[in-house]
Design a protein around this motif. Structure first.
Motif, mmCIF file in Angstrom:
data_model
loop_
_atom_site.group_PDB
_atom_site.id
_atom_site.type_symbol
_atom_site.label_atom_id
_atom_site.label_comp_id
_atom_site.label_asym_id
_atom_site.label_seq_id
_atom_site.Cartn_x
_atom_site.Cartn_y
_atom_site.Cartn_z
ATOM 1 N N ALA A 160 0.815 -1.219 0.000
ATOM 2 C CA ALA A 160 0.000 0.000 0.000
ATOM 3 C C ALA A 160 0.847 1.267 0.000
ATOM 4 O O ALA A 160 0.486 2.263 -0.639
ATOM 5 C CB ALA A 160 -0.942 0.004 1.203
ATOM 6 N N ILE A 161 1.968 1.251 0.702
ATOM 7 C CA ILE A 161 2.758 2.488 0.797
ATOM 8 C C ILE A 161 3.591 2.746 -0.458
ATOM 9 O O ILE A 161 3.641 3.893 -0.928
ATOM 10 C CB ILE A 161 3.597 2.508 2.088
ATOM 11 N N PRO A 162 4.245 1.755 -1.072
ATOM 12 C CA PRO A 162 4.841 2.024 -2.384
ATOM 13 C C PRO A 162 3.813 2.544 -3.391
ATOM 14 O O PRO A 162 4.122 3.422 -4.209
ATOM 15 C CB PRO A 162 5.385 0.653 -2.806
ATOM 16 N N ASN A 163 2.604 2.030 -3.331
ATOM 17 C CA ASN A 163 1.507 2.529 -4.160
ATOM 18 C C ASN A 163 1.261 4.009 -3.866
ATOM 19 O O ASN A 163 1.189 4.841 -4.779
ATOM 20 C CB ASN A 163 0.257 1.699 -3.880
ATOM 21 N N LEU A 164 1.160 4.350 -2.584
ATOM 22 C CA LEU A 164 0.910 5.731 -2.182
ATOM 23 C C LEU A 164 2.064 6.647 -2.585
ATOM 24 O O LEU A 164 1.846 7.796 -2.979
ATOM 25 C CB LEU A 164 0.687 5.790 -0.667
ATOM 26 N N GLN A 165 3.286 6.143 -2.495
ATOM 27 C CA GLN A 165 4.443 6.937 -2.936
ATOM 28 C C GLN A 165 4.312 7.302 -4.413
ATOM 29 O O GLN A 165 4.572 8.447 -4.814
ATOM 30 C CB GLN A 165 5.730 6.132 -2.699
ATOM 31 N N MET A 166 3.906 6.337 -5.219
ATOM 32 C CA MET A 166 3.756 6.576 -6.655
ATOM 33 C C MET A 166 2.621 7.553 -6.924
ATOM 34 O O MET A 166 2.738 8.451 -7.773
ATOM 35 C CB MET A 166 3.493 5.249 -7.361
ATOM 36 N N CYS A 167 1.519 7.408 -6.190
ATOM 37 C CA CYS A 167 0.375 8.313 -6.371
ATOM 38 C C CYS A 167 0.739 9.741 -6.001
ATOM 39 O O CYS A 167 0.313 10.694 -6.670
ATOM 40 C CB CYS A 167 -0.808 7.834 -5.523
ATOM 41 N N ARG A 168 1.522 9.895 -4.945
ATOM 42 C CA ARG A 168 1.938 11.246 -4.560
ATOM 43 C C ARG A 168 2.775 11.884 -5.661
ATOM 44 O O ARG A 168 2.611 13.071 -5.993
ATOM 45 C CB ARG A 168 2.737 11.190 -3.260
ATOM 46 N N ASN A 169 3.693 11.111 -6.240
ATOM 47 C CA ASN A 169 4.521 11.639 -7.325
ATOM 48 C C ASN A 169 3.672 12.022 -8.536
ATOM 49 O O ASN A 169 3.924 13.047 -9.188
ATOM 50 C CB ASN A 169 5.556 10.595 -7.732
#
Length: 365
Positions: A160-169
């Motif tokens: 979930a957090i690598p996903n969120l990192q990508m979404c933030r970028n």
């Protein structure tokens, strides 16, 4: 505390900050409590298990840490001798249905239509299809065919957090963008049973569920600010927690060393997150941990040096839902937000999983 919602989805201050506007969580309707799950396994697989393994299984299913779980089946009997083709079809259909439900809920919370979505990131580790789940969601929900869409695999429970990192970028690159972060796991689609401690543990704790979080540059809705994130990987523990293929089926491999390994790696990734900002443990009011299991939670608590009060939401989600792999950390954050938060406080979100990997995100309420 929710920020005022812009019902048109077009106004509000635009800046370089990125926010979580809404979070939606969902589970399949079928629920099984631990005594019934244990009875099912004994009925069909007792002859495969040694007396020692049967005793271990009984202790695990009797532990109060988990009371019930949701599974994407019509009945437990569906899991017995399920054909691989039927299994991947079930994974696909249920993953798409749960993800769609979560996306619609996340949009409804901020009164946005589906065609507002400009970016979509979906992570899962419990089934592989090509093209990925994102394309099914584009079709099912009527999302623009010109959307930026990505499917992430291989991060396990920490995804979930690598996903969120990508979404933030992605959100940083477009002030008007609406990015949807989706985590979905059908852990029951990896069901196997044999005289193997990894499988006994898996069948005692894992469950199915999905989450969707709407990310953009407007401080409305939940208005959780995404501040910073870090990740840490320690490949020497790859074989301690991973999926492998046996006879063409996913097979969960979990070492008894996981609580110790996870505790130390989580402590390191939190230190990595805090060091650049001079933060201390006592500066953080809200802690959101992936509930990997009771022993894992205890090890993290002791290694990081937190009190039991910081794990109330994590333990509550584990008890009522089990470990749903990657979306579970969003269930914990949702639980904390439902209890009420104070604007301006720090919040740390931590997930960990296959690799061995650990990820942490610093938020501000």
């Amino acid at each position: 505390m929710k920020k005022p919602i812009d019902k048109t989805g077009t106004s509000g201050s635009l800046n370089e900050d990125v926010y979580i506007a809404s979070i939606a969580i969902t589970t399949p309707p079928y629920t099984v409590d631990q005594p019934r799950a244990e009875a099912f396994l004994i009925k069909h697989y007792a002859k495969k298990l040694s007396p020692e393994r049967l005793a271990i299984m009984h202790r695990m299913f009797s532990h109060p840490g988990i009371a019930r779980r949701h599974l994407a089946v019509d009945d437990l009997e569906q899991l017995v001798n399920e054909h691989p083709d039927d299994r991947i079809a079930r994974f696909t259909n249920r993953a798409v249905d749960l993800s769609s439900e979560a996306i619609n809920d996340a949009l409804a919370q901020v009164d946005l239509p589906v065609d507002a979505i400009s970016g979509l990131v979906v992570n899962t580790c419990t089934g592989y299809i090509c093209p990925g789940i994102s394309t099914y969601l584009i079709e099912k929900l009527g999302i623009s065919h010109q959307i930026q869409a990505y499917d992430l695999v291989g991060s396990g429970c920490g995804g979930a957090i690598p996903n969120l990192q990508m979404c933030r970028n992605m959100a940083n690159k477009t002030a008007a963008g609406v990015i949807m972060s989706v985590s979905v796991e059908i852990c029951s689609a990896t069901f196997q049973m044999d005289d193997d401690l990894s499988l006994i543990v898996s069948n005692a704790i894992f469950a199915d569920g999905a989450s969707a979080a709407l990310i953009w540059q407007r401080p409305v809705g939940l208005g959780l600010t995404l501040i910073d994130s870090v990740s840490r990987f320690d490949p020497k523990y790859r074989d301690d927690i991973r999926y492998i293929y046996k006879n063409g089926k996913l097979y969960n491999q979990i070492s008894v060393l996981i609580p110790k390994i996870a505790g130390k790696l989580v402590a390191k990734v939190i230190s990595d997150l805090f060091k650049p900002r001079g933060l201390r443990i006592e500066d953080i009011r809200y802690w959101v941990f992936h509930p990997g299991g009771t022993k894992v939670i205890n090890a993290i608590r002791d290694e990081v040096g937190l009190s039991e009060k910081h794990f109330q939401a994590t333990r509550k989600i584990l008890a009522n839902f089990g470990n749903m792999s990657s979306p579970t950390v969003w269930f914990v954050l949702k639980e904390i937000l439902n209890e009420g938060t104070t604007p301006g406080d720090w919040c740390v979100m931590v997930s960990f999983g296959a690799g061995m990997s650990a990820h942490a995100f610093l938020l501000k309420t």
